[in-house]
Design a protein around this motif. Sequence first.
Motif: not given
Length: 436
Positions: A174-201
């Motif tokens: 879920g975090t990976a999906n939202i990050v990949m959507a947000a990188v091309l969104a307009q403006g700033v996205t903050t995701i709190y309670n994000a997963a942070c496994e090495p996969y995501l890093q």
Amino acid sequence: MSSAFEVRGGNRLKGEIIPQGAKNEALQIISAVLLTPEKVTISNIPDILDVNLLIELLGDIGVKVNRVSRATCEFQADDIDFVYLESPEFKKKSGRLRGSVMMAGPLLARFGKAYIPKPGGDKIGRRRLDTHVIGFEKLGAAFVYDTDDNYFRLEAKTGLKGTYMLLDEPSVTGTANIVMAAVLAQGVTTIYNAACEPYLQQLCKMLNSMGAKITGVGSNMLNIEGVSGLKGCSHAMLPDMIEIGSFIGLAAMTQSEITIKDAGIQHLGVIPEKFRQLGIQLEIRGDDIYIPAQDSYEIQTFIDGSILTIYDNPWPGFTPDLLSIVLVVATQAKGSVLIHQKMFESRLFFVDKLIDMGAQIILCDPHRAAVIGLGRQHQLRGITMSSPDIRAGVSLLIAALSAEGKSTIHNIDQIDRGYQYIDERLRNLGADIKRV
Ligand SMILES: CC(=O)N[C@H]1[C@@H](OP(=O)(O)OP(=O)(O)OC[C@H]2O[C@@H](n3ccc(=O)[nH]c3=O)[C@H](O)[C@@H]2O)O[C@H](CO)[C@@H](O)[C@@H]1O
Ligand SMILES: C=C(OP(=O)(O)O)C(=O)O
């Protein structure tokens, strides 16, 4: 492809083994190639069913795929076929693996529409997609859910817009999906309670090298400043930490001397420590893990003398994907441990097979199993069994390799979807295993 392993247990194994590239990282990274029309080169790709299927799916939707070698692949997503994305063939094929859900984030971000069929992956309990879909909704997408065939259609007619969101749970995909959507969104996205496994890093590292602006990588608060386009890049996958944990368990259970080469120690978090809590000796030698042949190992207790509990948690907690392995290793330890699988509700049922093999386990409820170690007083016995999911499958394989006599493991596609050439690699260490 054949569908069973025949194993004669009891051999002590010896030698070196190199972990494959990480499966769960690969599924994110390969989905991210959809974010740019430029060429992306990915290396250390594991040659396993799930990953090969995702690469095939990308090819089907029009991504140019050039497999330079078994482990390296070039991708170029400059001509996507949206008609195919809505076809029954796509629904069927992408439903065969969990990782395909992560095509949605990049497609939504770049083209304003995406589809998520009911994803496949292990049948290890309910695996809802709420975190993904609610995240997309917060970024401005609308969705329609087709209850007949569990199909999500997502649309962002006026593009995605950055926002603050607090995730209901730190979902990995879920975090990976939202990050990949947000990188091309307009403006700033903050995701709190994000997963942070090495996969995501690793995913964030790759996206930043493509021109994304992500900070907070490795923490549970990601800040993403949207950009208007991303460029190509090269990315290499880390070693698969779940394979590494599986090999530590294999060595202990079969009393073998094994060196796991180039294990990426700094990315393993608490994994080595959990195996040490079972009494297993490990030596870190540079970036290798050396496991000496051990006649016995004794489970530690907590400081107050009470029985050890090993449970899963989102990173940096212990990954749920190694609990089945820890459980099987505990069956031959001295002492007792409670295994508590908090995240998934159907991942412990495979213990009935271990009980048939002679292990002493009490399944307290679907989430908890108490293991009373045999302390090598007798060996497990080989039996015929079927692999219910990827990690239970490998755990049963480890049990079979330590057992007396012959075991047959059916449904090994489950194992092949996550472990590269596993029979051949185990034979190289001296295991008696063949595909039948
Ligand atoms: C392709 C891939 O990358 N698969 C991994 C990914 O799956 P996936 O991304 O599907 O797993 P999620 O992180 O979404 O969650 C897994 C399950 O745990 C539950 N949950 C999650 C977080 C939490 O704090 N509490 C909780 O109970 C969820 O409701 C869900 O049922 O992450 C899982 C959790 O590490 C791993 O087992 C899978 O191998
Ligand atoms: C559960 C797993 O995989 P998936 O999410 O692909 O089912 C796993 O890798 O242990």
